[in-house]
Design an enzyme around this catalytic site. Structure first.
Site, PDB file in Angstrom:
ATOM      1  N   THR A  50      12.336 -13.392   4.735  1.00  0.00           N
ATOM      2  CA  THR A  50      10.876 -13.483   5.128  1.00  0.00           C
ATOM      3  C   THR A  50      10.414 -14.580   4.476  1.00  0.00           C
ATOM      4  O   THR A  50      10.776 -15.813   4.905  1.00  0.00           O
ATOM      5  CB  THR A  50      10.048 -12.370   4.572  1.00  0.00           C
ATOM      6  OG1 THR A  50      10.044 -11.970   3.408  1.00  0.00           O
ATOM      7  CG2 THR A  50      10.078 -11.208   5.518  1.00  0.00           C
ATOM      8  N   LYS A  71      17.569  -9.442   0.947  1.00  0.00           N
ATOM      9  CA  LYS A  71      16.524 -10.450   1.048  1.00  0.00           C
ATOM     10  C   LYS A  71      15.393 -10.180  -0.056  1.00  0.00           C
ATOM     11  O   LYS A  71      15.548  -8.739  -0.696  1.00  0.00           O
ATOM     12  CB  LYS A  71      15.829 -10.396   2.472  1.00  0.00           C
ATOM     13  CG  LYS A  71      15.228  -9.111   2.969  1.00  0.00           C
ATOM     14  CD  LYS A  71      13.841  -8.978   2.339  1.00  0.00           C
ATOM     15  CE  LYS A  71      12.814  -9.997   2.634  1.00  0.00           C
ATOM     16  NZ  LYS A  71      11.560  -9.498   2.020  1.00  0.00           N
ATOM     17  N   THR A 112      10.134  -6.321  -2.905  1.00  0.00           N
ATOM     18  CA  THR A 112      10.343  -6.082  -1.451  1.00  0.00           C
ATOM     19  C   THR A 112      11.447  -6.742  -0.853  1.00  0.00           C
ATOM     20  O   THR A 112      11.581  -8.146  -0.669  1.00  0.00           O
ATOM     21  CB  THR A 112       8.954  -7.219  -0.544  1.00  0.00           C
ATOM     22  OG1 THR A 112       7.781  -6.896  -1.214  1.00  0.00           O
ATOM     23  CG2 THR A 112       9.319  -7.236   0.855  1.00  0.00           C
ATOM     24  N   GLU A 142       9.399 -16.667  -5.175  1.00  0.00           N
ATOM     25  CA  GLU A 142       8.283 -17.480  -4.530  1.00  0.00           C
ATOM     26  C   GLU A 142       7.825 -18.608  -5.218  1.00  0.00           C
ATOM     27  O   GLU A 142       7.331 -18.318  -6.311  1.00  0.00           O
ATOM     28  CB  GLU A 142       7.173 -16.434  -3.916  1.00  0.00           C
ATOM     29  CG  GLU A 142       7.562 -15.541  -2.680  1.00  0.00           C
ATOM     30  CD  GLU A 142       6.669 -14.691  -2.109  1.00  0.00           C
ATOM     31  OE1 GLU A 142       6.778 -14.171  -1.068  1.00  0.00           O
ATOM     32  OE2 GLU A 142       5.692 -14.613  -2.956  1.00  0.00           O
ATOM     33  N   ASN A 196       1.308 -17.398  -1.353  1.00  0.00           N
ATOM     34  CA  ASN A 196       0.683 -16.067  -1.076  1.00  0.00           C
ATOM     35  C   ASN A 196      -0.753 -16.085  -0.873  1.00  0.00           C
ATOM     36  O   ASN A 196      -1.371 -15.009  -0.285  1.00  0.00           O
ATOM     37  CB  ASN A 196       1.089 -15.280  -2.393  1.00  0.00           C
ATOM     38  CG  ASN A 196       2.290 -14.806  -2.419  1.00  0.00           C
ATOM     39  OD1 ASN A 196       2.878 -14.004  -1.746  1.00  0.00           O
ATOM     40  ND2 ASN A 196       2.964 -15.297  -3.459  1.00  0.00           N
ATOM     41  N   THR A 217      -3.029 -14.021   7.374  1.00  0.00           N
ATOM     42  CA  THR A 217      -4.005 -14.331   8.510  1.00  0.00           C
ATOM     43  C   THR A 217      -3.868 -15.734   9.014  1.00  0.00           C
ATOM     44  O   THR A 217      -3.179 -16.653   8.481  1.00  0.00           O
ATOM     45  CB  THR A 217      -5.432 -13.735   7.919  1.00  0.00           C
ATOM     46  OG1 THR A 217      -5.645 -14.705   6.918  1.00  0.00           O
ATOM     47  CG2 THR A 217      -5.394 -12.619   7.683  1.00  0.00           C
TER      48      THR A 217
END
Lengths: 398, 398
Positions: free
Chosen positions: A146, A173, A184, A263, A393, A398
């Site tokens: 992702t 991942k 995650t 990240e 993040n 959206t």
């Protein structure tokens, strides 16, 4: 132990493939009649695929796993279960295996229904050309990502004490929403060694505790975490410590790859706690340090602000004597003792801070704390907190 | 209850003053023979001033408090205790009071000795002109700040049930290293109501639980946190719920000011958990949400990613039914129900997400979750996670 370079296809008995369409990917992992075990998120809110996989894996038999990225299929109710089962059914029908032998895993955004209109064609494409080439491995490993920036893979070959050769291969991942107790993250590990289901489960539990459960990126624990270990049962042998050691290596390697790809991360951080009275104390201390936003930003800024390290130790809940602690900071090339059994060396040698700051400019920063209370130790893995973590993040859904 | 506008000098019986020199500030708070109580950090590593204050406050009598910013005087051993006592002695000698009636508080960097060469002249300057004017209040409130960008103050006047009028005034500092269970924060609250020491302590404990303990900026709990409540004992009266209500108001007001001034924050975030079976459940759920890096970055990015909210609830450790939860997102002007008793409204009304995103562009973002399990509720206070948080903390010490 020999390191292999074909990633998840380092063990060729499992056929794989994976394709993406935009942010959605589908990966298939296939070997008829594998023995399989898994560990899952402890989040109270868990996703539909975990429901499905728990049920299908219960008897220990799994023939295929279908994994999708881009959508977590979490908080999606009965509709989510149905859609997850539709992916399992497609896999079962195509491979001519019972649907009860298909496991499902998903990762991505929470609270949206699986976009089957996109995923089904991608799944069909993946299913139509399973294989175990380097290219198959790469495609499978890339389709599950992702926000990850690189694929994560490992393969090893080792021997049991009796000389029997076995292999373990893995892919995973994970980049954000990475907390203590997995993140995650999805991890898939294969082996050819025939191991009874309960022993396989126990071996996985032990390895996960030292690896995926010691990685922290942001402290958010996801709803979808799954690590699965599948055996093709090709190699007869009695599991011993060499298998555990190889499995530990595989899991720790994958866990470190997740931390390095955290990240927005620019640096990998390894925090070792030694000299603890119990392993739980060592875990609490090392995780408290590796999770601290203030330590993480200090690592980003090459700031040897060890006060933030002792602070994080202090709120870890572990009982220790602050006046008998040692703290060192360094890189893989050198390690500087900043606090020595409670004696703050920078009081007399302020130039130590500048030296430490220089070491922290390396891409791997090591922090070691010694409680001088016992002989237990463990390492936790993490990364720095940077502008890019915020950027990634703040702009994700959206 | 009347709101007063002179900050810590809203109660003029306490004389104050404060000055800074560069990053070092010294503030004095003085009233001969106050009754005083305090609550402190629960960090295992705590600073020298806490040792001194705990000892001096034990009999309930404090006449003056000397507070310095820029250096935490933590992990500084016997030398740190001596230097802290030197500040207390200077205060005692100047004001002609026993050193045992002087409390000390420090905030700033950990692991460096107090720079007395700078602090003593600043302390002398502050001590030489104590007063209770608006200017004195402002100087006192500003000299305790570190990475804070604004002073934090409050003053109220209220009545007991029997009509007796009393006042409560407060000031505090705090911006980063703000965790559940207080943060790198110091708070000083004064009242004129005469209250027995144990009752004063209990009132403070109750208010702190609802206010300073519900603020999270980055989840790091500091070594120096102290909230002190001092009474000048001028007003005779029997403490009742009106005093508690006024003290709650004062503490919550200061706590919200800390959250609003969170390091790098562009938005204030209020997370209310209602319908919980116990207050502890409500606290765990609301703090888990307000602490989540992923929720905080979503708030920064105006992203109504409620999946991250349900995820944070899920790992809070609280037992609840995910399928019976309601979640709303909004601002002080409007609140949108995104999940209604487990029913995801955005499945049918995707435009809700855009509406919520618009509301999140306001400077105050409210998140409310209803567990529908009981009648307990609480609010937690926090802020968004931004590029500037990283910048401030990557560049703080060296």
């Amino acid at each position: 132990m020999k390191i292999l370079d074909k990633g998840i296809c380092s063990l060729s008995s499992f056929k794989v493939n994976g394709y993406r369409e935009g942010k959605y990917g589908v990966t298939i992992l296939y070997h008829e009649n594998s023995t399989a075990v898994a560990v899952y998120t402890s989040n109270k809110v868990y996703a539909a695929p975990i429901d499905i996989t728990r049920k299908h894996i219960a008897n220990g038999n799994i023939s295929a796993v279908i994994i999708n990225s881009g959508n977590a299929n979490c908080y999606t109710k009965d509709e989510g279960l149905e859609r997850g089962l539709e992916l399992a059914r497609l896999t079962a029908d195509t491979l001519n295996i019972p649907i009860e032998d298909v496991a499902v895993a998903s990762t991505g955004v929470i609270g949206h229904q699986l976009p089957l209109g996109i995923l089904v064609p991608v799944a069909k494409k993946s299913l139509s050309d399973l294989g175990s080439s380097r290219e198959h491995a790469t495609r499978a490993e890339e389709a599950i990502l992702t926000t990850d920036t690189v694929k994560k893979e490992v393969g090893v070959e080792s021997q049991l004490n009796d000389g029997t050769t076995f292999r373990i291969a893995g892919m995973c991942k994970g980049s954000g929403m990475i907390a203590p107790n997995m993140g995650t993250m999805l991890g898939f590990i294969t082996t050819d060694l025939k191991v009874p289901q309960e022993k396989l489960q126990e071996a996985l539990r032990i390895s996960v505790k030292k690896s995926f459960n010691m990685v922290v990126v942001d402290g958010d624990e996801s709803t979808n975490d799954t690590v699965m270990l599948l055996s093709s049962n090709e190699v007869e042998g009695v599991i011993d410590e060499n298998f555990q050691e190889a499995l530990d290596y595989v899991c720790i390697s994958l866990a470190k790859q997740i931390a390095k790809d955290g990240e927005g991360a620019t640096k990998f951080m390894e925090v070792e706690c030694v000299g603890a009275q119990s392993i739980d104390d060592a875990i609490s201390i090392s995780k408290s340090i590796v999770s601290s936003s203030l330590v993480k930003t200090a690592v980003y800024g090459c700031d040897p602000n060890w006060g933030r390290i002792i602070d994080a130790m202090g709120y870890s809940g572990v009982d220790f004597d602050p006046d008998n602690v040692s703290i060192s900071i360094g890189s893989d090339s050198q390690e500087l003792v900043i606090v020595d059994k409670g004696c703050v060396k920078t009081f007399d040698e302020p130039e130590l801070l500048e030296k430490a700051s220089k070491l922290m400019a390396n891409s791997e920063v090591l922090i070691r704390v010694d409680l001088h209370m016992g002989s237990e130790s463990i390492k936790a893995y993490g990364c720095d907190l940077t502008y890019d973590y915020v950027k990634i993040n703040a702009e994700y859904t959206t």
